[in-house]
Write a protein that holds these residues in place. Structure first.
Motif, mmCIF file in Angstrom:
data_model
loop_
_atom_site.group_PDB
_atom_site.id
_atom_site.type_symbol
_atom_site.label_atom_id
_atom_site.label_comp_id
_atom_site.label_asym_id
_atom_site.label_seq_id
_atom_site.Cartn_x
_atom_site.Cartn_y
_atom_site.Cartn_z
ATOM 1 N N LEU A 161 -3.875 3.904 -8.647
ATOM 2 C CA LEU A 161 -3.230 2.972 -9.569
ATOM 3 C C LEU A 161 -3.833 1.584 -9.414
ATOM 4 N N ASP A 162 -3.540 0.706 -10.363
ATOM 5 C CA ASP A 162 -3.910 -0.701 -10.226
ATOM 6 C C ASP A 162 -2.904 -1.394 -9.310
ATOM 7 N N LEU A 163 -3.398 -2.351 -8.539
ATOM 8 C CA LEU A 163 -2.536 -3.106 -7.647
ATOM 9 C C LEU A 163 -2.210 -4.441 -8.294
ATOM 10 N N PRO A 164 -0.974 -4.663 -8.706
ATOM 11 C CA PRO A 164 -0.615 -5.912 -9.393
ATOM 12 C C PRO A 164 -0.952 -7.151 -8.563
ATOM 13 N N GLY A 165 -1.652 -8.086 -9.191
ATOM 14 C CA GLY A 165 -1.962 -9.343 -8.536
ATOM 15 C C GLY A 165 -3.239 -9.353 -7.732
ATOM 16 N N PHE A 166 -3.922 -8.188 -7.629
ATOM 17 C CA PHE A 166 -5.145 -8.111 -6.841
ATOM 18 C C PHE A 166 -6.210 -7.310 -7.594
ATOM 19 N N PRO A 167 -7.486 -7.657 -7.408
ATOM 20 C CA PRO A 167 -8.561 -6.890 -8.040
ATOM 21 C C PRO A 167 -8.883 -5.646 -7.225
ATOM 22 N N ALA A 168 -7.882 -4.843 -6.962
ATOM 23 C CA ALA A 168 -8.051 -3.666 -6.124
ATOM 24 C C ALA A 168 -7.265 -2.513 -6.736
ATOM 25 N N ARG A 169 -7.595 -1.306 -6.305
ATOM 26 C CA ARG A 169 -6.789 -0.146 -6.663
ATOM 27 C C ARG A 169 -5.878 0.168 -5.486
ATOM 28 N N VAL A 170 -4.879 0.985 -5.736
ATOM 29 C CA VAL A 170 -3.916 1.320 -4.697
ATOM 30 C C VAL A 170 -3.534 2.789 -4.831
ATOM 31 N N THR A 171 -3.265 3.415 -3.724
ATOM 32 C CA THR A 171 -2.749 4.774 -3.710
ATOM 33 C C THR A 171 -1.743 4.882 -2.575
ATOM 34 N N ALA A 172 -0.912 5.900 -2.618
ATOM 35 C CA ALA A 172 0.128 6.049 -1.608
ATOM 36 C C ALA A 172 0.200 7.493 -1.128
ATOM 37 N N THR A 173 0.489 7.641 0.137
ATOM 38 C CA THR A 173 0.695 8.947 0.735
ATOM 39 C C THR A 173 1.766 8.815 1.799
ATOM 40 N N GLN A 174 2.069 9.892 2.490
ATOM 41 C CA GLN A 174 3.105 9.816 3.513
ATOM 42 C C GLN A 174 2.578 9.114 4.761
ATOM 43 N N HIS A 175 3.505 8.594 5.530
ATOM 44 C CA HIS A 175 3.132 7.937 6.780
ATOM 45 C C HIS A 175 2.791 9.017 7.816
ATOM 46 N N PRO A 176 1.792 8.788 8.655
ATOM 47 C CA PRO A 176 1.471 9.784 9.677
ATOM 48 C C PRO A 176 2.652 10.155 10.569
ATOM 49 N N SER A 177 3.570 9.219 10.803
ATOM 50 C CA SER A 177 4.740 9.551 11.620
ATOM 51 C C SER A 177 5.610 10.606 10.937
ATOM 52 N N ALA A 178 5.613 10.619 9.603
ATOM 53 C CA ALA A 178 6.358 11.647 8.876
ATOM 54 C C ALA A 178 5.720 13.017 9.090
ATOM 55 N N VAL A 179 4.399 13.041 9.199
ATOM 56 C CA VAL A 179 3.708 14.298 9.501
ATOM 57 C C VAL A 179 4.145 14.814 10.862
ATOM 58 N N LEU A 180 4.233 13.924 11.834
ATOM 59 C CA LEU A 180 4.621 14.325 13.188
ATOM 60 C C LEU A 180 6.054 14.857 13.243
ATOM 61 N N ARG A 181 6.894 14.400 12.307
ATOM 62 C CA ARG A 181 8.299 14.848 12.289
ATOM 63 C C ARG A 181 8.519 16.060 11.390
ATOM 64 N N ALA A 182 7.510 16.444 10.613
ATOM 65 C CA ALA A 182 7.682 17.488 9.604
ATOM 66 C C ALA A 182 7.963 18.852 10.241
#
Length: 212
Positions: A161-182
């Motif tokens: 996705l576009d990152l509002p306010g910055f000339p960058a793209r952005v993406t999201a995934t789960q936090h590694p700690s969530a993987v450890l708790r899965a």
């Protein structure tokens, strides 16, 4: 909602100056119990910035982000996904460890929205200084810090996705700690690597110096 004065970073794009200023931040009440401010770490010319929620117990003691079990898992996942860890900057949406004591242990406690908002100027200053091609949000707190409370990780993880306010793209995934708790850690880890491979492809598309 509790109101906090909020962080007040100096007007600079020098990460060392920002880190020094953040060490005495009292923008919210979390500084009272945390050992220290845990600022971001990595090169100022980083291709990608990885944003977690907050430092954990080991990070609070060491003063460095992502040095505990979740950090080690992230390092392994980045290597498997083809992202150069040496060209990545890691930080958190909140720079102080929020916890509740349980005997001799300090148990992670999720920061409130007002605490995330109070700390956001530090994250904004880091992104403005680094100007990465891609920001990777690790978990819902980090994603909502940058994309608003309406962002649903379950609906948009792995999307570029576009990152509002910055000339960058952005993406999201789960936090590694969530993987450890899965319950199924192997499956959760593979999901994380899959999302990071999408990030790796975006970095290559942007012309960064990532493994081909």
């Amino acid at each position: 909602m509790v109101k906090h004065p909020g962080a007040q970073p100096p007007d600079t794009d020098d990460l060392d100056e920002l880190r020094s200023a953040a060490a005495s931040c009292e923008g919210c009440d979390l500084f009272r119990d945390a050992t220290r401010t845990v600022f971001g770490d990595g090169p100022g010319s980083a291709d990608a910035v990885f944003v977690g929620e907050q430092p954990g117990d080991q990070e609070d003691r060491a003063g460095e982000p992502f040095v505990g079990p979740a950090g080690r898992l992230l390092d392994r996942a980045l290597e498997e996904a083809g992202i150069d860890r040496e060209r990545a900057y890691v930080t958190n949406a909140v720079k102080h460890f929020k916890f509740e004591p349980r005997g001799k242990r300090r148990i992670h406690k999720k920061p409130t929205r007002s605490e995330v908002v109070a700390c956001r100027p530090w994250l904004t200053a880091e992104l403005a200084a680094i100007r990465p091609a891609l920001v990777v949000c690790l978990g819902a707190t980090a994603a909502q810090s940058l994309l608003g409370t309406g962002f649903k990780l379950t609906d948009h993880r792995g999307e570029i996705l576009d990152l509002p306010g910055f000339p960058a793209r952005v993406t999201a995934t789960q936090h590694p700690s969530a993987v450890l708790r899965a319950p199924d850690r192997d499956a959760a880890y593979q999901d994380l690597v899959r999302d990071l491979r999408v990030a790796a492809e975006e970095l290559r598309r942007a012309g960064t110096r990532q493994p081909g």
